[in-house]
Design an enzyme around this catalytic site. Structure first.
Site, PDB file in Angstrom:
ATOM      1  CE1 TYR A  95      10.223  28.957  17.153  1.00 47.77           C
ATOM      2  CE2 TYR A  95      12.434  27.826  17.620  1.00 47.77           C
ATOM      3  CZ  TYR A  95      11.150  27.952  17.773  1.00 47.77           C
ATOM      4  OH  TYR A  95      10.217  26.772  18.271  1.00 47.77           O
ATOM      5  CE  LYS A 152      10.577  23.310  15.705  1.00 50.90           C
ATOM      6  NZ  LYS A 152      11.177  24.490  16.392  1.00 50.90           N
ATOM      7  CG  HIS A 196       6.236  25.767  13.760  1.00 49.80           C
ATOM      8  ND1 HIS A 196       7.197  26.689  13.861  1.00 49.80           N
ATOM      9  CD2 HIS A 196       6.074  25.487  15.074  1.00 49.80           C
ATOM     10  CE1 HIS A 196       7.657  27.079  15.046  1.00 49.80           C
ATOM     11  NE2 HIS A 196       6.783  26.299  15.768  1.00 49.80           N
TER      12      HIS A 196
HETATM   13  P1  NDP Z   1      11.867  25.781  28.071  1.00 49.50           P
HETATM   14  O1  NDP Z   1      10.719  24.946  28.855  1.00 49.50           O
HETATM   15  O2  NDP Z   1      13.127  25.219  27.699  1.00 49.50           O
HETATM   16  O3  NDP Z   1      12.201  26.811  29.231  1.00 49.50           O
HETATM   17  C1  NDP Z   1      13.000  27.884  28.929  1.00 49.50           C
HETATM   18  C2  NDP Z   1      13.220  28.725  30.244  1.00 49.50           C
HETATM   19  O4  NDP Z   1      13.676  28.002  31.322  1.00 49.50           O
HETATM   20  C3  NDP Z   1      13.960  30.063  30.007  1.00 49.50           C
HETATM   21  O5  NDP Z   1      13.436  31.067  30.725  1.00 49.50           O
HETATM   22  C4  NDP Z   1      15.332  29.525  30.713  1.00 49.50           C
HETATM   23  O6  NDP Z   1      16.137  30.765  31.104  1.00 49.50           O
HETATM   24  C5  NDP Z   1      14.733  28.742  31.723  1.00 49.50           C
HETATM   25  N1  NDP Z   1      15.835  27.603  32.219  1.00 49.50           N
HETATM   26  C6  NDP Z   1      16.388  27.036  31.262  1.00 49.50           C
HETATM   27  N2  NDP Z   1      17.307  25.902  31.963  1.00 49.50           N
HETATM   28  C7  NDP Z   1      16.906  26.285  33.567  1.00 49.50           C
HETATM   29  C8  NDP Z   1      17.499  25.793  34.618  1.00 49.50           C
HETATM   30  N3  NDP Z   1      18.045  24.727  34.445  1.00 49.50           N
HETATM   31  N4  NDP Z   1      16.869  26.030  35.734  1.00 49.50           N
HETATM   32  C9  NDP Z   1      15.942  27.054  35.875  1.00 49.50           C
HETATM   33  N5  NDP Z   1      15.486  27.582  34.702  1.00 49.50           N
HETATM   34  C10 NDP Z   1      16.190  27.267  33.457  1.00 49.50           C
HETATM   35  O7  NDP Z   1      10.962  26.715  27.194  1.00 49.50           O
HETATM   36  P2  NDP Z   1      10.769  26.892  25.651  1.00 49.50           P
HETATM   37  O8  NDP Z   1       9.204  27.359  25.513  1.00 49.50           O
HETATM   38  O9  NDP Z   1      11.914  27.904  25.174  1.00 49.50           O
HETATM   39  O10 NDP Z   1      10.892  25.429  24.851  1.00 49.50           O
HETATM   40  C11 NDP Z   1      12.091  24.932  24.626  1.00 49.50           C
HETATM   41  C12 NDP Z   1      12.395  24.923  23.044  1.00 49.50           C
HETATM   42  O11 NDP Z   1      11.327  24.074  22.379  1.00 49.50           O
HETATM   43  C13 NDP Z   1      12.282  26.284  22.404  1.00 49.50           C
HETATM   44  O12 NDP Z   1      13.288  27.132  22.660  1.00 49.50           O
HETATM   45  C14 NDP Z   1      12.121  25.625  21.009  1.00 49.50           C
HETATM   46  O13 NDP Z   1      13.306  25.445  20.380  1.00 49.50           O
HETATM   47  C15 NDP Z   1      10.986  24.617  21.037  1.00 49.50           C
HETATM   48  N6  NDP Z   1       9.599  25.240  21.055  1.00 49.50           N
HETATM   49  C16 NDP Z   1       8.811  24.350  19.913  1.00 49.50           C
HETATM   50  C17 NDP Z   1       7.584  24.904  19.731  1.00 49.50           C
HETATM   51  C18 NDP Z   1       6.682  24.355  18.685  1.00 49.50           C
HETATM   52  O14 NDP Z   1       5.670  24.824  18.332  1.00 49.50           O
HETATM   53  N7  NDP Z   1       7.301  23.468  18.077  1.00 49.50           N
HETATM   54  C19 NDP Z   1       7.045  25.886  20.715  1.00 49.50           C
HETATM   55  C20 NDP Z   1       7.837  26.232  21.772  1.00 49.50           C
HETATM   56  C21 NDP Z   1       9.052  26.007  21.944  1.00 49.50           C
HETATM   57  P3  NDP Z   1      17.239  31.449  30.639  1.00 49.50           P
HETATM   58  O15 NDP Z   1      17.218  31.309  29.180  1.00 49.50           O
HETATM   59  O16 NDP Z   1      17.097  32.867  31.155  1.00 49.50           O
HETATM   60  O17 NDP Z   1      18.407  31.011  31.294  1.00 49.50           O
END
Ligand code: NDP
Length: 274
Positions: free
Chosen positions: A51, A76, A109
């Protein structure tokens, strides 16, 4: 049910709602986001070497004035650093960027083939034995990766962090992990922001007078899954943490469970090319 923490198989406590930081840029952006999250009550931060925001995450933790021991911090090891020596070096680089002297959780990861998984895991076990990390685990491991790992592991992973949301419930993997005392953590719990993808969720949001995101996160908590919503918007940070003042009924949990389509947003761990 309204517990804010779970206990991992080695006795370490982990807050059930963590703060995701994927795609939050290094520097001011991640410092602002993590600072707000800590101020609003998050005590579990999820980052990763890939990240490229570990410096800012560490900076925000220090700026918060909170005791390091009150925060559960995960990072990770990235795919290019798999292997025993490489992973040990990647760990040192990560904690150096974070500016901390231990991690709460260190994860592989993504899985690869047996030998690389094995050597990478051996390094994580070493870090655990040396007291550099309080717990170790994997991410994106399917059942076959895990069952293979359990053949050579001397320490079982405490966590498997995988894509998990209403449209991808990974039921068999969840049951398998439960049976092995491996906690499932949900990435992309909010379907990367597509919280209105299922009309049933919107309907439940009306019934409970909560937001769709709160319905989804509450469902995770009641299923015993640790969840990692990401947002850079403070009002959403607050909303996503406010899921401990209501419960979904048995029927509504069932309704949510029925939304499963085994539909991935991210890549299939058996097909990754990176
Ligand atoms: P999420 O499912 O957490 O979604 C994030 C999105 O949802 C952003 O665009 C955010 O907008 C929006 N959002 C957040 N809260 C709300 C709400 N209450 N209402 C409406 N929209 C909302 O996606 P991620 O892919 O970021 O996954 C979460 C975390 O998981 C990552 O940040 C990371 O730490 C981890 N991860 C791990 C992976 C792995 O391979 N191990 C792969 C992918 C993710 P905004 O920010 O604009 O408010």
């Amino acid at each position: 049910m309204n517990k804010l923490v779970k206990v991992l198989s080695n006795g370490v406590e982990i807050p059930v709602i963590g703060f995701g930081t994927f795609k939050i840029p290094e520097g001011e952006d991640v410092i602002a986001a993590v600072s707000s999250a800590l101020e609003l009550g998050y005590r579990h931060i999820d980052t990763a070497a890939i990240y490229k925001n570990e410096r800012g995450v560490g900076e925000a933790i220090r700026m918060s004035g909170l005791d390091r021991s009150s925060i559960f911090l995960t990072t990770k090891v990235w795919n290019d650093d798999r292997g025993y020596e490489q992973t040990l070096a990647a760990f040192e680089a990560s904690i150096d960027r974070l500016g901390v002297d231990y991690l709460d959780l260190y994860l592989i990861h993504w899985p690869k083939e047996r030998e690389q998984n094995r050597e990478t895991w051996r390094a994580l076990e070493q870090l655990y034995r040396d007291g550099r990390v309080r717990s170790i685990g994997v991410s994106n491991f399917k059942e076959h990766h895990l069952s293979d790992l359990l053949e050579y592991a001397t320490i079982k992973p405490m966590v498997n962090q995988v894509e998990f949301h209403p449209l991808l419930q990974q039921t068999a993997l969840h049951e398998y992990c439960y049976g092995e005392q491996i906690e499932l953590e949900a990435w992309s719990p909010l379907m990367q922001g597509d919280v209105n993808a299922c009309p049933e969720v919107a309907m439940l949001a009306d019934v409970y007078d909560k937001s769709p995101a709160q319905i989804i996160l509450r469902w995770h908590v009641q299923k015993g899954i640790i969840t990692l919503p990401k947002t850079v918007t403070p009002a959403r940070m607050k909303e996503n943490l406010a899921v401990f003042d209501f419960s979904l009924s048995h029927e509504d949990m069932y309704l949510m469970n029925k939304l499963n389509r085994e539909k991935r947003i991210g890549p299939d761990p058996d097909e990754i090319t990176f």
